[in-house]
Motif scaffolding. Structure first.
Motif, PDB file in Angstrom:
ATOM      1  N   GLY A 211       0.804  -1.217   0.000  1.00  0.00           N
ATOM      2  CA  GLY A 211       0.000   0.000   0.000  1.00  0.00           C
ATOM      3  C   GLY A 211       0.832   1.259   0.000  1.00  0.00           C
ATOM      4  O   GLY A 211       2.067   1.241   0.073  1.00  0.00           O
ATOM      5  N   LYS A 212       0.114   2.384  -0.072  1.00  0.00           N
ATOM      6  CA  LYS A 212       0.717   3.711  -0.115  1.00  0.00           C
ATOM      7  C   LYS A 212       0.870   4.242   1.305  1.00  0.00           C
ATOM      8  O   LYS A 212      -0.030   4.100   2.135  1.00  0.00           O
ATOM      9  N   VAL A 213       2.012   4.878   1.582  1.00  0.00           N
ATOM     10  CA  VAL A 213       2.268   5.436   2.904  1.00  0.00           C
ATOM     11  C   VAL A 213       2.798   6.861   2.760  1.00  0.00           C
ATOM     12  O   VAL A 213       3.218   7.275   1.678  1.00  0.00           O
ATOM     13  N   PHE A 214       2.794   7.611   3.884  1.00  0.00           N
ATOM     14  CA  PHE A 214       3.085   9.041   3.837  1.00  0.00           C
ATOM     15  C   PHE A 214       4.042   9.424   4.963  1.00  0.00           C
ATOM     16  O   PHE A 214       3.823   9.067   6.113  1.00  0.00           O
ATOM     17  N   ARG A 215       5.072  10.164   4.595  1.00  0.00           N
ATOM     18  CA  ARG A 215       5.997  10.707   5.597  1.00  0.00           C
ATOM     19  C   ARG A 215       6.451  12.085   5.146  1.00  0.00           C
ATOM     20  O   ARG A 215       6.474  12.390   3.961  1.00  0.00           O
ATOM     21  N   ALA A 221      16.364  12.696  -4.917  1.00  0.00           N
ATOM     22  CA  ALA A 221      16.719  11.556  -5.767  1.00  0.00           C
ATOM     23  C   ALA A 221      16.361  10.220  -5.136  1.00  0.00           C
ATOM     24  O   ALA A 221      16.114   9.237  -5.841  1.00  0.00           O
ATOM     25  N   THR A 222      16.312  10.167  -3.788  1.00  0.00           N
ATOM     26  CA  THR A 222      16.074   8.887  -3.122  1.00  0.00           C
ATOM     27  C   THR A 222      14.905   8.904  -2.141  1.00  0.00           C
ATOM     28  O   THR A 222      14.634   7.889  -1.505  1.00  0.00           O
ATOM     29  N   HIS A 223      14.210  10.043  -1.997  1.00  0.00           N
ATOM     30  CA  HIS A 223      13.109  10.134  -1.044  1.00  0.00           C
ATOM     31  C   HIS A 223      11.899  10.808  -1.694  1.00  0.00           C
ATOM     32  O   HIS A 223      12.036  11.593  -2.628  1.00  0.00           O
ATOM     33  N   THR A 224      10.723  10.493  -1.154  1.00  0.00           N
ATOM     34  CA  THR A 224       9.483  11.121  -1.594  1.00  0.00           C
ATOM     35  C   THR A 224       8.496  11.087  -0.436  1.00  0.00           C
ATOM     36  O   THR A 224       8.506  10.138   0.363  1.00  0.00           O
ATOM     37  N   PRO A 225       7.655  12.115  -0.283  1.00  0.00           N
ATOM     38  CA  PRO A 225       6.707  12.119   0.849  1.00  0.00           C
ATOM     39  C   PRO A 225       5.583  11.097   0.714  1.00  0.00           C
ATOM     40  O   PRO A 225       4.926  10.777   1.691  1.00  0.00           O
ATOM     41  N   VAL A 226       5.355  10.610  -0.486  1.00  0.00           N
ATOM     42  CA  VAL A 226       4.336   9.585  -0.715  1.00  0.00           C
ATOM     43  C   VAL A 226       5.010   8.426  -1.446  1.00  0.00           C
ATOM     44  O   VAL A 226       5.552   8.610  -2.536  1.00  0.00           O
ATOM     45  N   PHE A 227       5.013   7.256  -0.837  1.00  0.00           N
ATOM     46  CA  PHE A 227       5.668   6.125  -1.477  1.00  0.00           C
ATOM     47  C   PHE A 227       4.896   4.851  -1.151  1.00  0.00           C
ATOM     48  O   PHE A 227       3.859   4.879  -0.481  1.00  0.00           O
TER      49      PHE A 227
END
Length: 364
Positions: A211-215, A221-227
């Protein structure tokens, strides 16, 4: 009162004058012959056969004539109108034939020519990787479990043994849902689905939770707030770390290739005890190339975290830890995609450029 004037001469009516009638016919035939389209012919018909045409006006004058004069005038005008009508009908046939012949040439469809089509889209590689991972575990007899993306703090933190003062519960790491104090957050992991599963069913439990999670991470290049991530949970009698290691080895061999194995390095997570980091053997160099860019020459690639489910978590979910034990693990789907296919920048995954998706086809 006197009777009708039997000496009335129809020639004295200008519209009925033989020369005027003949001239009207001549003008009509000329206009009909000059019509080069059905629209032009329609205009000629209205001008020379319509209600206000010279022959129509002449025909109306016949009614005012004495009986002795009506027959001759009617014959003269009727013959004139008949000639115009025949000419119109003949020209109509000619123009319709020309139109049909032109349509056959101008509107011919070549069925052998490739028609222009809108370019097809492509399924996003995240969806493809997720389905491949799900297939791997379903083939092992596991089930797929899902849950809401807006979760209660209790399911997202408390039930997972994350204390109120844990750093992950701060606004620097978690998106809280308004209003303040609502007790709702955008889930920071899919672990709440594991709690929901244990609350809803009795062991044995073998589920995969994608599933989709949020931080609150910045996009780089290596991070995203929604992954996206997937977590596995097994709760049954007699479950040990050996079962965990076997499941992970089976998974990486199906995803990265035969002969690939995992290793576990001790670590700490509040929801598992004991806990470990999962490393996967480098599938590019196998640990033999000190200059390998994939593993940095170490021969191992970090995948995620795992461990035996903490007894406090089992109790919070209503599972008897004296009878049952279990293991859990979690890995990022974006990270799996980047590692497996050499994607170097997270922007390529999240920006939605169809050219990126088309590279992967329909199967990963």
């Amino acid at each position: 009162m006197s009777g009708p004037n039997t000496q009335y001469d129809p020639v004295e009516v200008a519209a009925l004058d033989p020369a005027a009638v003949e001239q009207a016919v001549t003008d009509a035939l000329a206009a009909i012959a000059a019509a080069d389209s059905l629209d032009a012919l329609k205009a000629a018909r209205l001008a020379h056969q319509g209600e206000k045409s010279p022959l129509a006006l002449a025909n109306r004058e016949i009614g005012a004539l004495p009986p002795s004069a009506k027959a001759e005038a009617g014959k003269r005008v009727g013959q004139a109108r008949g000639r115009v009508g025949q000419a119109l009908a003949a020209r109509q046939v000619e123009l319709e034939a020309e139109r049909d012949a032109r349509i056959l040439v101008e509107e011919t469809v070549d069925l052998t020519v490739r028609t222009p089509r809108r370019p097809l889209g492509a399924r996003h590689p995240i969806s493809l990787v997720t389905e491949r991972i799900e297939d791997i575990f379903v083939a092992m007899g596991w089930e797929i479990a899902e849950g809401p993306e807006v979760e209660s703090e209790w399911l997202n933190f408390d039930a997972l043994n994350l204390s109120p003062d844990h750093p992950a519960r701060g606004e620097a790491d978690t998106f809280f849902v308004a209003p303040a104090g609502s007790g709702l957050v955008l889930r920071t992991h899919t672990s709440p689905v594991q709690i929901r599963t244990m609350l809803d069913r009795e062991p044995p439990i073998y589920v995969l939770c994608p599933g989709k999670v949020f931080r609150t991470d910045d996009l780089d290049a290596t991070h995203t707030p929604v992954f996206h991530q997937f977590e596995g949970l097994v709760v049954d009698e007699g479950i040990t770390m050996a079962h965990l290691k076997g499941a992970l080895d089976a998974f990486v061999q199906r995803l990265f290739g035969d002969g690939i194995v995992t290793r576990l390095r001790p670590n700490y997570f509040p929801f598992t005890e004991p806990s470990a980091e999962i490393d996967c053997q480098c599938w590019v160099c196998g640990g033999t190339d000190a200059s390998c860019r994939t593993c940095g020459g170490t021969g191992w690639i970090e995948l995620g975290g795992c461990g035996m489910v903490n007894q406090r978590v089992l109790r919070a979910a209503g599972v008897d830890p004296q009878r049952y034990s279990g293991f859990a693990f979690g890995l990022g789907i974006e990270r799996s995609l980047m590692l497996r296919h050499g994607v170097g920048d997270m922007h390529d995954i999240v920006e939605g450029d169809v050219r990126f998706s088309r590279q992967f086809g329909m199967e990963i």
